[in-house]
Design an enzyme around this catalytic site. Structure first.
Site, PDB file in Angstrom:
ATOM      1  N   PHE A  95       0.759  -1.189  -0.112  1.00  0.00           N
ATOM      2  CA  PHE A  95      -0.050  -0.064  -0.075  1.00  0.00           C
ATOM      3  C   PHE A  95       0.896   1.383  -0.101  1.00  0.00           C
ATOM      4  O   PHE A  95       2.003   1.046   0.274  1.00  0.00           O
ATOM      5  CB  PHE A  95      -0.937   0.077   1.256  1.00  0.00           C
ATOM      6  CG  PHE A  95      -0.382   0.287   2.602  1.00  0.00           C
ATOM      7  CD1 PHE A  95      -0.077   1.277   3.307  1.00  0.00           C
ATOM      8  CD2 PHE A  95       0.180  -0.850   3.227  1.00  0.00           C
ATOM      9  CE1 PHE A  95       0.412   1.528   4.541  1.00  0.00           C
ATOM     10  CE2 PHE A  95       0.781  -0.864   4.622  1.00  0.00           C
ATOM     11  CZ  PHE A  95       0.870   0.273   5.011  1.00  0.00           C
ATOM     12  N   CYS A  96       0.265   2.452  -0.387  1.00  0.00           N
ATOM     13  CA  CYS A  96       1.135   3.576  -0.554  1.00  0.00           C
ATOM     14  C   CYS A  96       0.009   4.637   0.060  1.00  0.00           C
ATOM     15  O   CYS A  96      -0.819   4.069   0.922  1.00  0.00           O
ATOM     16  CB  CYS A  96       1.234   3.931  -1.829  1.00  0.00           C
ATOM     17  SG  CYS A  96      -0.008   4.303  -3.067  1.00  0.00           S
ATOM     18  N   SER A  97      -0.028   5.732  -0.149  1.00  0.00           N
ATOM     19  CA  SER A  97      -0.906   6.931   0.345  1.00  0.00           C
ATOM     20  C   SER A  97      -2.385   6.838   0.148  1.00  0.00           C
ATOM     21  O   SER A  97      -3.400   6.612   0.894  1.00  0.00           O
ATOM     22  CB  SER A  97      -0.391   8.234   0.270  1.00  0.00           C
ATOM     23  OG  SER A  97      -1.198   9.186   0.807  1.00  0.00           O
ATOM     24  N   TYR A 124      -3.242   3.893   2.524  1.00  0.00           N
ATOM     25  CA  TYR A 124      -3.268   4.289   3.972  1.00  0.00           C
ATOM     26  C   TYR A 124      -4.460   5.142   4.183  1.00  0.00           C
ATOM     27  O   TYR A 124      -5.313   4.989   5.327  1.00  0.00           O
ATOM     28  CB  TYR A 124      -1.924   4.889   4.356  1.00  0.00           C
ATOM     29  CG  TYR A 124      -1.805   5.536   5.787  1.00  0.00           C
ATOM     30  CD1 TYR A 124      -1.860   4.264   6.670  1.00  0.00           C
ATOM     31  CD2 TYR A 124      -1.988   6.525   6.241  1.00  0.00           C
ATOM     32  CE1 TYR A 124      -1.792   4.937   8.211  1.00  0.00           C
ATOM     33  CE2 TYR A 124      -1.789   7.073   7.524  1.00  0.00           C
ATOM     34  CZ  TYR A 124      -1.770   6.095   8.344  1.00  0.00           C
ATOM     35  OH  TYR A 124      -1.915   6.370   9.986  1.00  0.00           O
TER      36      TYR A 124
END
Length: 367
Positions: A95-97, A124
């Site tokens: 996952f990233c932002s 996130y």
């Protein structure tokens, strides 16, 4: 149609055996991440700042090209590392932002190389939204608490640790916050500062794991140092069952010595500063006396003076705010332990949840 390369936050939370990889920069990771996620950043903090500046001042395409340039230098190492993790666990989630340019292309690339990873939908940001919705929804947040009260040194934290080690549903809020909530709240806790986002994450995971059990906590104001307990959770703590501990001042001092002896000398400079912060409460003369005691390592005398002059008057008002379902007067911490275990067993039985389900061990419980 469900995308086989993606997983929602709700599905991720239900997945028991998983490895979470946070692709964001180390700075983003430190501010808050998903519980137990490891950080394998696509861009470091400096590179992320450079790409962000290009995106703002030039164009999205120029930012993408610069990002690809930085990523390519570490892509081989990342691929090897993530492939190795799949040998430990079949479910690896990246996952990233926001679930966009950092995680999306990498998940596609890895799967094309037959490295079967999944992308967290919404990243996130979506995970944080789920936590906020959970804490802000009174009908959804429906936990029952047994709250332990008592003056400083009465052994509340020791009891929580003992109960948790026996399988009781305990949440150590001060441990999560890395602070005990007073001017000396840092003593005995990690020097690494806890962020509000990370506290929320840790608390959220413990609450959803414990579900409908009676949860045992120590009495807290809504703020613990710089951390705030979510309002709905604190309201339910206030509405819970309340237990008050009583013991002698001498026993409380010995408990403090037992709890903090190993860190007092190590934190002496910080304690000197904290004593200085109490001038407005205790006056310059009293603080000067306490600082002299500290330089002489007269820790018991300091503990006694602080309890009598500062802590007890401070907590007297908050203790009087509650009607107690049980009061325990004890001469040893083991005596208090037995009595509170019996009360917890009775409350759990009345609550309609089996002792087996709650992992309660009622052996050797006596009056």
């Amino acid at each position: 149609m469900t995308n086989p390369l993606t997983i929602t936050v709700e599905e991720m939370l239900e997945e028991k055996n998983k490895i979470l990889i946070d692709l964001r920069s180390p700075g983003e990771y430190r501010k808050g991440t998903i519980d137990n996620a490891m950080n394998i950043p696509i861009l470091d903090d400096e590179e992320r700042a450079i790409v962000g500046t290009i995106y703002k001042n030039e164009s999205r395409e120029s930012a993408k090209i610069t990002g690809i340039h930085h990523v390519s230098a570490r892509l081989e190492r990342m691929t090897s590392q993530i492939s190795g993790l799949l040998k430990e666990c079949p479910c690896v989630i990246l996952f990233c932002s926001r679930g966009g340019y950092r995680s999306g292309p990498l998940v596609q690339l890895l799967n094309s190389l037959e490295i079967p990873v999944k992308q967290l939908v919404g990243g996130y940001k979506r995970y944080r939204q789920v936590i906020i919705e959970y804490f802000e929804a009174p009908m959804k947040v429906n936990h029952s608490f047994i709250v332990i009260h008592g003056y400083t040194g009465c052994g509340k934290t020791t009891l929580l640790k003992q109960l948790k080690s026996e399988g009781h549903p305990v949440i150590d809020l001060e441990g999560l916050a890395r602070n005990s909530g007073s001017v000396f709240g840092f003593i005995g806790h990690s020097k690494e500062k806890m962020t509000q986002k990370q506290f929320d994450s840790l608390l959220f995971h413990q609450l959803i794991h414990l579900k409908n059990q009676y949860i045992i906590v120590e009495s807290e104001s809504q703020r613990i140092g710089d951390i705030t307990i979510p309002r709905e959770i604190h309201r339910q703590m206030v509405a819970g069952k309340h237990v008050l501990l009583h013991t002698t001042l001498d026993l409380r001092i010995e408990q403090i010595m037992s709890d903090y002896w190993g860190v007092l000398e190590h934190d002496e400079a910080d304690i000197q500063k904290a004593l200085g912060d109490l001038v407005k409460f205790l006056g310059h003369e009293k603080i000067h006396q306490l600082q002299q005691m500290l330089s002489q390592k007269s820790y018991r005398e300091i503990a006694r003076e602080l309890m009598v002059s500062y802590y007890d008057p401070l907590y007297c008002h908050s203790i009087k705010k509650y009607a107690y379902d049980l009061e325990i007067t004890y001469d040893t911490i083991n005596e208090a332990h037995k009595k509170i275990k019996k009360y917890i067993w009775q409350m759990t039985d009345n609550f309609g949840v089996s002792t087996e389900e709650n992992a309660f061990n009622t052996e050797n419980v006596s009056d």
